[in-house]
Design an enzyme around this catalytic site. Structure first.
Site, PDB file in Angstrom:
ATOM      1  N   ALA A  78       2.797  -2.261   4.055  1.00  0.00           N
ATOM      2  CA  ALA A  78       2.645  -1.235   5.083  1.00  0.00           C
ATOM      3  C   ALA A  78       2.214  -1.968   6.347  1.00  0.00           C
ATOM      4  CB  ALA A  78       1.589  -0.225   4.663  1.00  0.00           C
ATOM      5  N   HIS A 105      -7.005   3.561   6.725  1.00  0.00           N
ATOM      6  CA  HIS A 105      -6.333   3.255   5.456  1.00  0.00           C
ATOM      7  C   HIS A 105      -5.800   4.547   4.828  1.00  0.00           C
ATOM      8  CE1 HIS A 105      -5.176   0.932   2.028  1.00  0.00           C
ATOM      9  NE2 HIS A 105      -5.994   1.573   1.212  1.00  0.00           N
ATOM     10  N   SER A 116       0.826  -1.215   0.000  1.00  0.00           N
ATOM     11  CA  SER A 116       0.000   0.000   0.000  1.00  0.00           C
ATOM     12  C   SER A 116       0.852   1.252   0.000  1.00  0.00           C
ATOM     13  CB  SER A 116      -0.880   0.051   1.251  1.00  0.00           C
ATOM     14  OG  SER A 116      -1.852  -0.933   1.200  1.00  0.00           O
ATOM     15  N   HIS A 171      -5.289  -9.330  -1.487  1.00  0.00           N
ATOM     16  CA  HIS A 171      -5.269  -9.714  -0.077  1.00  0.00           C
ATOM     17  C   HIS A 171      -6.347 -10.768   0.162  1.00  0.00           C
ATOM     18  CE1 HIS A 171      -3.953  -5.517  -0.387  1.00  0.00           C
ATOM     19  NE2 HIS A 171      -3.192  -5.742   0.664  1.00  0.00           N
ATOM     20  N   TYR A 218      -8.459 -10.720   2.396  1.00  0.00           N
ATOM     21  CA  TYR A 218      -9.731 -10.103   2.794  1.00  0.00           C
ATOM     22  C   TYR A 218     -10.555  -9.605   1.611  1.00  0.00           C
ATOM     23  CZ  TYR A 218      -7.170  -5.627   2.416  1.00  0.00           C
ATOM     24  OH  TYR A 218      -6.437  -4.572   1.976  1.00  0.00           O
ATOM     25  N   GLU A 219      -9.953  -9.550   0.413  1.00  0.00           N
ATOM     26  CA  GLU A 219     -10.722  -9.096  -0.745  1.00  0.00           C
ATOM     27  C   GLU A 219     -11.597 -10.203  -1.309  1.00  0.00           C
ATOM     28  OE1 GLU A 219      -8.347  -6.718  -3.700  1.00  0.00           O
ATOM     29  OE2 GLU A 219      -6.785  -7.231  -2.251  1.00  0.00           O
ATOM     30  N   MET A 246      -1.816  -7.017   7.058  1.00  0.00           N
ATOM     31  CA  MET A 246      -2.878  -7.852   6.489  1.00  0.00           C
ATOM     32  C   MET A 246      -2.431  -8.574   5.218  1.00  0.00           C
ATOM     33  SD  MET A 246      -5.974  -5.124   6.796  1.00  0.00           S
ATOM     34  CE  MET A 246      -6.145  -4.042   8.240  1.00  0.00           C
ATOM     35  N   SER A 247      -1.144  -8.730   5.042  1.00  0.00           N
ATOM     36  CA  SER A 247      -0.680  -9.320   3.769  1.00  0.00           C
ATOM     37  C   SER A 247       0.596 -10.131   4.000  1.00  0.00           C
ATOM     38  CB  SER A 247      -0.394  -8.196   2.763  1.00  0.00           C
ATOM     39  OG  SER A 247       0.715  -7.418   3.186  1.00  0.00           O
ATOM     40  N   ASN A 292       2.182   3.380  11.152  1.00  0.00           N
ATOM     41  CA  ASN A 292       1.502   3.783  12.396  1.00  0.00           C
ATOM     42  C   ASN A 292       1.958   2.880  13.530  1.00  0.00           C
ATOM     43  OD1 ASN A 292      -0.347   1.879  10.645  1.00  0.00           O
ATOM     44  ND2 ASN A 292      -0.909   1.473  12.777  1.00  0.00           N
ATOM     45  N   HIS A 295      -2.931   0.832  -4.410  1.00  0.00           N
ATOM     46  CA  HIS A 295      -2.203  -0.164  -5.191  1.00  0.00           C
ATOM     47  C   HIS A 295      -2.365   0.174  -6.672  1.00  0.00           C
ATOM     48  CE1 HIS A 295      -1.343  -3.375  -2.107  1.00  0.00           C
ATOM     49  NE2 HIS A 295      -2.116  -2.535  -1.451  1.00  0.00           N
TER      50      HIS A 295
HETATM   51  N1  HPA Z   1      -2.650  -3.119  11.206  1.00  0.00           N
HETATM   52  C1  HPA Z   1      -2.821  -3.890  10.103  1.00  0.00           C
HETATM   53  N2  HPA Z   1      -2.413  -3.531   8.902  1.00  0.00           N
HETATM   54  C2  HPA Z   1      -1.802  -2.341   8.786  1.00  0.00           C
HETATM   55  C3  HPA Z   1      -1.583  -1.500   9.885  1.00  0.00           C
HETATM   56  C4  HPA Z   1      -2.044  -1.907  11.165  1.00  0.00           C
HETATM   57  O1  HPA Z   1      -1.896  -1.222  12.182  1.00  0.00           O
HETATM   58  N3  HPA Z   1      -0.947  -0.396   9.411  1.00  0.00           N
HETATM   59  C5  HPA Z   1      -0.770  -0.588   8.079  1.00  0.00           C
HETATM   60  N4  HPA Z   1      -1.277  -1.764   7.688  1.00  0.00           N
END
Ligand code: HPA
Length: 267
Positions: free
Chosen positions: A111, A242, A29, A81, A83-84, A206-207, A230, A59
């Site tokens: 990310a 996001h 991302s 992903h 989740y998609e 998540m990937s 973050n 993306h």
């Molecule tokens: N959690 C899950 N996926 C993420 C995060 C997070 O804090 N930051 C960027 N992708």
């Protein structure tokens, strides 16, 4: 290798040339613009039957084949992903195609949220290992005994050493840590973050984990780098979204590009 992967590799060679690819790169991302650094041919995923739609904003669903620092690379501008689609193996065909194009190695980027105060937003984290906290696996349903993939040293020690040397040469801080995969798409709760922190995770996302498993299944050497966007849920007052991920990822992207270029130059 599936028939489809052979056909797609042929189509790609027809458009981008026959020279074998050495290394694949999956962009996470907000990192999509790294594909622009490559001098080569771009092919939309939409032209590659069976490739994911990569419908997540931030993306860029294109495959770029070309040269970066004297190496022939294949850059995946987007990923699918779990989740998609609810499918853990959505990146299997693209990685089979990569193998078919001759690649021996893969670098995965993403990310991620950090649980380490010493790896704050804007920094990079090299994955030393991962925890598959989703319980899912992209090889479920694979009938051959090849499905029993050893995962010790899945994150290639030699590639990791090379990436650390490259980072040091560029003056980029590159700490190592363990990445935990949560399926998403909702972010984690603070309690979940406390739980995985206790279990030894340093970052969460998540990937990536399905791609590492698939890469090892296909015999590709693999390493992965997170750009920390973050602090994970409950660890800072900043809200997690996001939008924030996409806004923060470019901070790490500039460092990532330096490290990858230096790594490739001596790969
Ligand atoms: N959690 C899950 N996926 C993420 C995060 C997070 O804090 N930051 C960027 N992708």
């Amino acid at each position: 290798m599936s028939r489809n992967a052979e056909d797609l590799a042929r189509l790609i060679r027809d458009r981008a040339g026959d020279a074998p690819v050495r290394l694949g790169l999956i962009l996470g991302s907000g990192l999509g613009h790294l594909a622009e650094a490559v001098d080569g041919t771009a092919i939309d995923y939409a032209d590659l039957e069976g490739f994911p739609h990569a419908g997540v904003s931030g993306h860029n669903p294109r495959l770029v084949i070309g040269d970066l620092e004297g190496q022939r690379v294949a850059v995946f501008g987007g990923r699918a992903h779990y989740y998609e689609t609810g499918r853990g193996d959505a990146m299997r065909l693209p990685l089979e195609v990569l193998r078919e194009l001759g690649a021996e190695a893969l670098i995965v980027t993403n990310a991620a949220g950090s649980m380490r105060p010493d790896i704050p937003p804007g920094e990079l984290m090299l994955l030393s290992d991962h925890i598959n906290f989703s319980g899912l696996n992209p090889l479920i349903g694979e009938p051959s005994d090849a499905r029993f993939v050893p995962m010790t040293d899945a994150h290639d020690p030699l590639m990791r050493a090379g990436l650390k040397v490259a980072a040091e040469a560029e003056g980029v801080t590159l700490k190592e840590g363990v990445y935990a995969w949560y399926s998403g798409p909702s972010f984690e709760t603070p309690a979940e973050i406390r739980a995985i922190r206790t279990l030894g995770a340093d970052a969460v996302g998540m990937s990536t984990v399905p791609e590492i498993i698939l890469a090892r299944f296909l015999g590709l050497r693999v390493a992965a780098i997170s750009t920390i966007t973050n602090m994970a849920a409950g660890l800072s007052d900043e809200s997690i979204s996001h939008e924030h991920t996409k806004a923060m990822a470019p901070l790490g992207a500039a460092k990532l590009e330096k490290v990858l270029r230096r790594f490739l130059a001596s790969f």
